[in-house]
Design a protein around this motif. Structure first.
Motif, PDB file in Angstrom:
ATOM      1  N   PHE A 278       0.863  -1.173   0.000  1.00  0.00           N
ATOM      2  CA  PHE A 278       0.000   0.000   0.000  1.00  0.00           C
ATOM      3  C   PHE A 278       0.902   1.227   0.000  1.00  0.00           C
ATOM      4  CE2 PHE A 278      -2.590  -3.320   1.754  1.00  0.00           C
ATOM      5  CZ  PHE A 278      -3.875  -3.051   1.306  1.00  0.00           C
ATOM      6  N   GLU A 279       0.567   2.190  -0.834  1.00  0.00           N
ATOM      7  CA  GLU A 279       1.382   3.395  -0.896  1.00  0.00           C
ATOM      8  C   GLU A 279       0.503   4.627  -0.793  1.00  0.00           C
ATOM      9  OE1 GLU A 279       4.407   5.678  -3.933  1.00  0.00           O
ATOM     10  OE2 GLU A 279       4.600   3.537  -3.562  1.00  0.00           O
ATOM     11  N   ALA A 280       0.789   5.456   0.223  1.00  0.00           N
ATOM     12  CA  ALA A 280       0.092   6.734   0.346  1.00  0.00           C
ATOM     13  C   ALA A 280       0.480   7.604  -0.841  1.00  0.00           C
ATOM     14  CB  ALA A 280       0.455   7.412   1.660  1.00  0.00           C
ATOM     15  N   PHE A 281      -0.504   8.030  -1.592  1.00  0.00           N
ATOM     16  CA  PHE A 281      -0.238   8.755  -2.832  1.00  0.00           C
ATOM     17  C   PHE A 281       0.107  10.207  -2.556  1.00  0.00           C
ATOM     18  CE2 PHE A 281      -1.565  11.452  -6.348  1.00  0.00           C
ATOM     19  CZ  PHE A 281      -0.891  10.864  -7.404  1.00  0.00           C
ATOM     20  N   GLU A 282       1.224  10.639  -3.116  1.00  0.00           N
ATOM     21  CA  GLU A 282       1.607  12.045  -3.136  1.00  0.00           C
ATOM     22  C   GLU A 282       2.051  12.361  -4.560  1.00  0.00           C
ATOM     23  OE1 GLU A 282       4.169  13.512  -0.095  1.00  0.00           O
ATOM     24  OE2 GLU A 282       3.402  12.111   1.398  1.00  0.00           O
ATOM     25  N   ALA A 283       1.506  13.424  -5.109  1.00  0.00           N
ATOM     26  CA  ALA A 283       1.679  13.689  -6.535  1.00  0.00           C
ATOM     27  C   ALA A 283       3.134  13.904  -6.945  1.00  0.00           C
ATOM     28  CB  ALA A 283       0.838  14.909  -6.934  1.00  0.00           C
ATOM     29  N   LYS A 284       3.844  14.769  -6.239  1.00  0.00           N
ATOM     30  CA  LYS A 284       5.188  15.127  -6.697  1.00  0.00           C
ATOM     31  C   LYS A 284       6.150  13.949  -6.672  1.00  0.00           C
ATOM     32  CE  LYS A 284       8.376  18.991  -6.617  1.00  0.00           C
ATOM     33  NZ  LYS A 284       8.656  20.336  -6.047  1.00  0.00           N
ATOM     34  N   PRO A 285       6.256  13.204  -5.558  1.00  0.00           N
ATOM     35  CA  PRO A 285       7.141  12.033  -5.589  1.00  0.00           C
ATOM     36  C   PRO A 285       6.702  11.002  -6.619  1.00  0.00           C
ATOM     37  CG  PRO A 285       6.592  12.621  -3.326  1.00  0.00           C
ATOM     38  CD  PRO A 285       5.704  13.433  -4.208  1.00  0.00           C
ATOM     39  N   PHE A 286       5.390  10.845  -6.778  1.00  0.00           N
ATOM     40  CA  PHE A 286       4.868   9.884  -7.749  1.00  0.00           C
ATOM     41  C   PHE A 286       5.306  10.249  -9.167  1.00  0.00           C
ATOM     42  CE2 PHE A 286       1.429   8.745 -10.737  1.00  0.00           C
ATOM     43  CZ  PHE A 286       1.387   7.372 -10.557  1.00  0.00           C
ATOM     44  N   VAL A 287       5.123  11.517  -9.539  1.00  0.00           N
ATOM     45  CA  VAL A 287       5.488  11.957 -10.887  1.00  0.00           C
ATOM     46  C   VAL A 287       6.999  11.919 -11.068  1.00  0.00           C
ATOM     47  CG1 VAL A 287       5.448  13.890 -12.496  1.00  0.00           C
ATOM     48  CG2 VAL A 287       3.412  13.350 -11.155  1.00  0.00           C
ATOM     49  N   ARG A 288       7.737  12.351 -10.053  1.00  0.00           N
ATOM     50  CA  ARG A 288       9.192  12.333 -10.172  1.00  0.00           C
ATOM     51  C   ARG A 288       9.712  10.909 -10.324  1.00  0.00           C
ATOM     52  NH1 ARG A 288      11.998  16.722  -9.965  1.00  0.00           N
ATOM     53  NH2 ARG A 288      11.211  18.649  -9.016  1.00  0.00           N
ATOM     54  N   ARG A 289       9.079   9.971  -9.652  1.00  0.00           N
ATOM     55  CA  ARG A 289       9.500   8.581  -9.796  1.00  0.00           C
ATOM     56  C   ARG A 289       9.220   8.073 -11.208  1.00  0.00           C
ATOM     57  NH1 ARG A 289       7.843   7.024  -5.122  1.00  0.00           N
ATOM     58  NH2 ARG A 289       5.914   6.004  -5.699  1.00  0.00           N
ATOM     59  N   LEU A 290       8.143   8.564 -11.806  1.00  0.00           N
ATOM     60  CA  LEU A 290       7.864   8.227 -13.199  1.00  0.00           C
ATOM     61  C   LEU A 290       8.919   8.820 -14.127  1.00  0.00           C
ATOM     62  CD1 LEU A 290       4.008   8.822 -13.445  1.00  0.00           C
ATOM     63  CD2 LEU A 290       5.175   6.628 -13.421  1.00  0.00           C
ATOM     64  N   LEU A 291       9.337  10.035 -13.810  1.00  0.00           N
ATOM     65  CA  LEU A 291      10.257  10.760 -14.685  1.00  0.00           C
ATOM     66  C   LEU A 291      11.718  10.425 -14.451  1.00  0.00           C
ATOM     67  CD1 LEU A 291       8.693  14.328 -14.515  1.00  0.00           C
ATOM     68  CD2 LEU A 291       8.531  12.727 -16.395  1.00  0.00           C
ATOM     69  N   GLU A 292      12.068  10.105 -13.226  1.00  0.00           N
ATOM     70  CA  GLU A 292      13.481  10.066 -12.868  1.00  0.00           C
ATOM     71  C   GLU A 292      13.968   8.683 -12.476  1.00  0.00           C
ATOM     72  OE1 GLU A 292      14.219  13.098 -10.013  1.00  0.00           O
ATOM     73  OE2 GLU A 292      13.564  14.703 -11.343  1.00  0.00           O
ATOM     74  N   GLN A 293      13.603   7.687 -13.233  1.00  0.00           N
ATOM     75  CA  GLN A 293      14.257   6.398 -13.098  1.00  0.00           C
ATOM     76  C   GLN A 293      15.707   6.561 -13.546  1.00  0.00           C
ATOM     77  OE1 GLN A 293      12.891   3.654 -11.761  1.00  0.00           O
ATOM     78  NE2 GLN A 293      11.075   4.875 -11.308  1.00  0.00           N
ATOM     79  N   GLU A 294      16.507   5.519 -13.432  1.00  0.00           N
ATOM     80  CA  GLU A 294      17.938   5.642 -13.697  1.00  0.00           C
ATOM     81  C   GLU A 294      18.211   6.220 -15.086  1.00  0.00           C
ATOM     82  OE1 GLU A 294      21.756   5.886 -12.975  1.00  0.00           O
ATOM     83  OE2 GLU A 294      20.266   5.275 -11.503  1.00  0.00           O
TER      84      GLU A 294
END
Length: 334
Positions: A278-294
């Motif tokens: 279960f992950e508490a959703f937060e927009a900025k970390p969520f989007v950054r994780r989409l954008l900033e993989q290795e």
């Protein structure tokens, strides 16, 4: 459109762009239209796509010396965060006094499975959870809850026909046993959220839970807005769990709809073979994780020093970003 098809269409679009050695304004416009149409088919918010197109067009019209790749990247980041921000986080419980959590959901969304998985998840986090079956409508509800709990978490049930009385019995029993997380599963007999919320509001008044969790399947896409808004108006201590985020191409639509209703949310999967996270959703970390993989981190570094001499770099950045738009990354770790 299945989620694999969504990824495939995006991937093919950006693969063609990456392989293009030189791209003019007409080609970039065509590319943006193709991508936004694909995301629109996937139920992504139309307003966000329109704004991305508008601002991207402004960037395209800038002088050739401008760092267009970096500017468009920032536009995408800002717009996604803006449209996916619910305004507040769904904070997880902490171990202190016994907490009572009430689960509710419409028929067929997997409320009982999610409820049991939520208990097992917290057990692994060091809690001593227990489940109470307050569903007096389904005759096999108690046995079903015990089965999905996998006998790892104790379950209380009885032949009491009043759900409020049954819930009170179970809560009292587990408080005496020093359980620090008591999770109450309720009836999922309703197909309309208005009648569900009315019945559950009355039940919650008798239980006085610390948290009310509404389970919602992401397959309904942007139609989740009305449900999320009505839920927020009915319950002041509520959080929405958006389930099946990996299985549905409309996940982005559901997440953005719940965010637009300003409901805190948690993301998860359902089913026996899915990850129990279960992950508490937060927009900025969520989007950054989409954008900033290795791979994207490398392109972010490139953008910082990029000049307009390398138009191919712009193309690679676009390609990498949309290649990484995959909801399954929500459970990844940056």
């Amino acid at each position: 459109m299945a989620f694999d098809e969504l990824r495939g269409r995006l991937g093919r679009s950006f693969e063609k762009m990456r392989e293009t050695s030189k791209m003019d304004e007409m080609m970039l416009n065509s590319f943006l239209k193709e991508i936004t149409c694909t995301l629109l088919d996937a139920d992504f918010p139309k307003l966000a796509l329109t704004e991305i197109e508008r601002q991207s067009q402004d960037i395209i019209n800038l002088p050739a010396s401008s760092n267009k790749g970096k500017l468009i990247y920032e536009i995408i980041l800002t717009e996604l965060v803006s449209k996916l921000d619910p305004g507040r986080s769904a904070l997880f419980l902490v171990k202190s006094e016994p907490s009572i959590v009430m689960f509710i959901g419409l028929r067929g969304v997997g409320t009982t499975k999610t409820c049991a998985k939520y208990a097992r998840y917290h057990r692994k986090k060091g809690f001593r959870p227990a489940l109470v079956c307050a569903d007096t409508f389904n005759t096999n509800a108690f046995f079903r809850l015990k089965k999905v709990a996998k006998y790892e978490v104790p379950v209380y049930g009885s032949y009491t026909t009043d759900p409020a009385e049954l819930a009170a019995e179970g809560i009292a029993k587990f408080k005496n046993e020093k359980r620090d997380l008591i999770i109450v599963d309720t009836s999922d007999r309703h197909q309309q959220y208005s009648t569900l919320f009315e019945e559950m509001r009355l039940l919650s008044e008798s239980m006085n839970p610390d948290l009310i969790v509404y389970v919602m399947d992401s397959s309904i896409g942007q139609a989740a807005f009305d449900q999320a808004q009505a839920f927020k108006q009915s319950f002041t201590r509520g959080v929405v769990i958006v389930a099946n985020i990996n299985c549905n191409s409309k996940s982005c639509g559901a997440i953005s709809a719940v965010a637009a209703a300003k409901c805190p949310m948690i993301l998860t999967e359902t089913g026996e073979k899915n990850s129990e996270e279960f992950e508490a959703f937060e927009a900025k970390p969520f989007v950054r994780r989409l954008l900033e993989q290795e791979k994207m981190r490398r392109y972010t570094t490139i953008m910082e020093s990029m000049t307009d001499e390398g138009i191919v770099d712009d193309q690679n950045i676009f390609f990498s970003f949309f290649k990484l738009i995959n909801i399954s990354y929500v459970f990844g770790r940056a």
